[in-house]
Design a protein around this motif. Structure first.
Motif, PDB file in Angstrom:
ATOM      1  N   UNK A   1       0.812  -1.232   0.000  1.00 59.00           N
ATOM      2  CA  UNK A   1       0.000   0.000   0.000  1.00 59.00           C
ATOM      3  C   UNK A   1       0.838   1.272   0.000  1.00 59.00           C
ATOM      4  N   UNK A   2       1.917   1.312   0.800  1.00 61.93           N
ATOM      5  CA  UNK A   2       2.759   2.516   0.843  1.00 61.93           C
ATOM      6  C   UNK A   2       3.442   2.750  -0.494  1.00 61.93           C
ATOM      7  N   UNK A   3       3.897   1.667  -1.130  1.00 62.39           N
ATOM      8  CA  UNK A   3       4.521   1.807  -2.444  1.00 62.39           C
ATOM      9  C   UNK A   3       3.546   2.342  -3.474  1.00 62.39           C
ATOM     10  N   UNK A   4       2.328   1.818  -3.449  1.00 64.13           N
ATOM     11  CA  UNK A   4       1.280   2.261  -4.374  1.00 64.13           C
ATOM     12  C   UNK A   4       0.954   3.737  -4.155  1.00 64.13           C
ATOM     13  N   UNK A   5       0.759   4.122  -2.896  1.00 63.97           N
ATOM     14  CA  UNK A   5       0.383   5.501  -2.595  1.00 63.97           C
ATOM     15  C   UNK A   5       1.533   6.468  -2.884  1.00 63.97           C
ATOM     16  N   UNK A   6       2.773   6.011  -2.651  1.00 70.38           N
ATOM     17  CA  UNK A   6       3.917   6.857  -2.937  1.00 70.38           C
ATOM     18  C   UNK A   6       4.066   7.153  -4.412  1.00 70.38           C
ATOM     19  N   UNK A   7       3.747   6.162  -5.257  1.00 71.76           N
ATOM     20  CA  UNK A   7       3.869   6.338  -6.704  1.00 71.76           C
ATOM     21  C   UNK A   7       2.766   7.233  -7.255  1.00 71.76           C
ATOM     22  N   UNK A   8       1.524   6.973  -6.849  1.00 71.31           N
ATOM     23  CA  UNK A   8       0.387   7.641  -7.469  1.00 71.31           C
ATOM     24  C   UNK A   8       0.009   8.976  -6.816  1.00 71.31           C
ATOM     25  N   UNK A   9       0.462   9.209  -5.585  1.00 70.63           N
ATOM     26  CA  UNK A   9       0.106  10.461  -4.913  1.00 70.63           C
ATOM     27  C   UNK A   9       1.340  11.269  -4.523  1.00 70.63           C
ATOM     28  N   UNK A  10       2.459  11.007  -5.197  1.00 69.94           N
ATOM     29  CA  UNK A  10       3.741  11.629  -4.868  1.00 69.94           C
ATOM     30  C   UNK A  10       3.659  13.158  -4.887  1.00 69.94           C
ATOM     31  N   UNK A  11       3.082  13.722  -5.931  1.00 73.15           N
ATOM     32  CA  UNK A  11       3.023  15.184  -6.055  1.00 73.15           C
ATOM     33  C   UNK A  11       2.183  15.811  -4.951  1.00 73.15           C
ATOM     34  N   UNK A  12       1.072  15.157  -4.616  1.00 75.27           N
ATOM     35  CA  UNK A  12       0.202  15.677  -3.558  1.00 75.27           C
ATOM     36  C   UNK A  12       0.929  15.685  -2.214  1.00 75.27           C
ATOM     37  N   UNK A  13       1.590  14.563  -1.886  1.00 79.47           N
ATOM     38  CA  UNK A  13       2.296  14.466  -0.613  1.00 79.47           C
ATOM     39  C   UNK A  13       3.447  15.462  -0.542  1.00 79.47           C
ATOM     40  N   UNK A  14       4.187  15.618  -1.632  1.00 75.20           N
ATOM     41  CA  UNK A  14       5.322  16.538  -1.639  1.00 75.20           C
ATOM     42  C   UNK A  14       4.865  17.985  -1.455  1.00 75.20           C
ATOM     43  N   UNK A  15       3.679  18.312  -1.965  1.00 81.34           N
ATOM     44  CA  UNK A  15       3.151  19.664  -1.806  1.00 81.34           C
ATOM     45  C   UNK A  15       2.875  20.020  -0.355  1.00 81.34           C
ATOM     46  N   UNK A  16       2.582  19.019   0.472  1.00 77.59           N
ATOM     47  CA  UNK A  16       2.276  19.270   1.875  1.00 77.59           C
ATOM     48  C   UNK A  16       3.506  19.679   2.680  1.00 77.59           C
ATOM     49  N   UNK A  61      -0.429   6.132   4.455  1.00 72.37           N
ATOM     50  CA  UNK A  61      -0.942   7.459   4.820  1.00 72.37           C
ATOM     51  C   UNK A  61       0.124   8.310   5.492  1.00 72.37           C
ATOM     52  N   UNK A  62       1.083   7.632   6.142  1.00 75.80           N
ATOM     53  CA  UNK A  62       2.118   8.354   6.878  1.00 75.80           C
ATOM     54  C   UNK A  62       3.156   9.000   5.967  1.00 75.80           C
ATOM     55  N   UNK A  63       3.005   8.864   4.657  1.00 79.69           N
ATOM     56  CA  UNK A  63       3.859   9.633   3.748  1.00 79.69           C
ATOM     57  C   UNK A  63       3.574  11.126   3.919  1.00 79.69           C
ATOM     58  N   UNK A  64       2.356  11.445   4.369  1.00 77.52           N
ATOM     59  CA  UNK A  64       2.015  12.841   4.631  1.00 77.52           C
ATOM     60  C   UNK A  64       2.790  13.360   5.836  1.00 77.52           C
ATOM     61  N   UNK A  65       3.441  14.523   5.741  1.00 79.39           N
ATOM     62  CA  UNK A  65       4.181  15.069   6.885  1.00 79.39           C
ATOM     63  C   UNK A  65       3.237  15.452   8.014  1.00 79.39           C
TER      64      UNK A  65
END
Length: 277
Positions: A104-119, A170-174
């Motif tokens: 799940x973390x790998x999937x979310x990191x790939x597909x939501x990378x830009x969103x997470x980095x913006x945070x 989900x914890x990819x979010x700062x």
């Protein structure tokens, strides 16, 4: 970046990576407090590698056994005994639970990378998510008390693995603590305290390794190394990470996570206040 700043950031990364208080949030907040423009991807990658060294060093015996179990299980496939061996061999089972839990973390990191980095550039969001982490930890302790009989590894199932894996994603979010989210999820489904903490740390190995490899790819060709500050940052992150694992495992045996909830609420609230000012 001077030597003192590198040491501070190394300690912060190492300790907060494994305590349930969000390393990513602290690496957004602390540079603001000590006046560092923390945009050095090479140094950030080095700190992540340091925490990887810390967790592998602490669990070195178990990591070796898990790797052996994984490769041994692959040999069971041609023989048609894969399912039976996974069911009966706890080490092989654990190796696959770690692999499946990392998806799940790998999937979310790939597909939501830009969103997470913006945070990472959004201080109010970081403060708010820290407060959310506090509530996650607090709620998990309430749910944990509902289970009169706690479950151990033999009772862990695929649903548990995927839920904990989703929490790690989900914890990819700062602001959302990786260790906090995974441990809290395990407690919420009734898994025994020390076991779920150990599983959380082992599950972090593929996640940290994957993030480090992605960052190494991003800095290829533009890598620079400031010998003194980078070396001291690496050492302090490794040592503080190792100690954080050691003492959190002792803490979780007899204490609950409410103390960390209060910390997240206070730091999250102060972060929101700073962002407003």
């Amino acid at each position: 970046m001077d030597v003192i700043q590198a040491i501070i950031l190394g300690i912060v990364q190492g300790a907060t990576e494994f305590l349930p208080i969000s390393s990513s949030a602290h690496l957004v907040i602390v540079p603001h407090l000590i006046g560092v423009n923390y945009s050095d991807l090479a140094f950030d990658t080095l700190l992540h590698i340091a925490t990887l060294v810390a967790v592998i060093g602490y669990f070195r015996g178990e990591v070796v056994d898990i790797l052996k179990g994984f490769f041994s299980s692959l040999l069971d496939i041609p023989q048609g005994t894969f399912s039976e061996e996974i069911e009966n061999d706890p080490i092989k089972r654990l190796s696959w639970f770690i692999i499946i839990g990392s998806i799940p973390a790998g999937f979310m990191g790939v597909f939501f990378k830009d969103f997470f980095e913006g945070l990472f550039n959004n201080l109010p969001a970081v403060g708010s998510l820290l407060i959310v982490t506090g509530f996650i930890l607090w709620a998990s302790e309430i749910l944990y008390r509902r289970f009169s009989r706690k479950r151990v590894f033999n009772n862990m199932n695929l649903v548990d693995v995927l839920l904990i894996g989703f929490a790690q994603g989900c914890a990819i979010m700062p602001g959302i603590s990786r260790s906090g989210a995974t441990v809290a999820t395990g407690l919420s489904v009734g898994l025994e305290r020390e076991f779920v903490a150990r599983y959380s740390f082992l599950l972090s190995i593929p996640a940290i390794l994957g993030a480090s490899l992605v960052q190494l790819k991003d800095i290829m060709g533009g890598f620079h190394f400031e010998t003194e500050s980078f070396t001291l940052g690496f050492i302090t992150a490794t040592v503080s990470g190792y100690l954080a694992i050691k003492y959190f495992l002792k803490f979780i045996k007899t204490k609950n996570l409410v103390l960390f909830s209060c910390y997240c609420w206070i730091i999250g609230g102060l972060t929101l206040l700073i962002s407003l000012l």
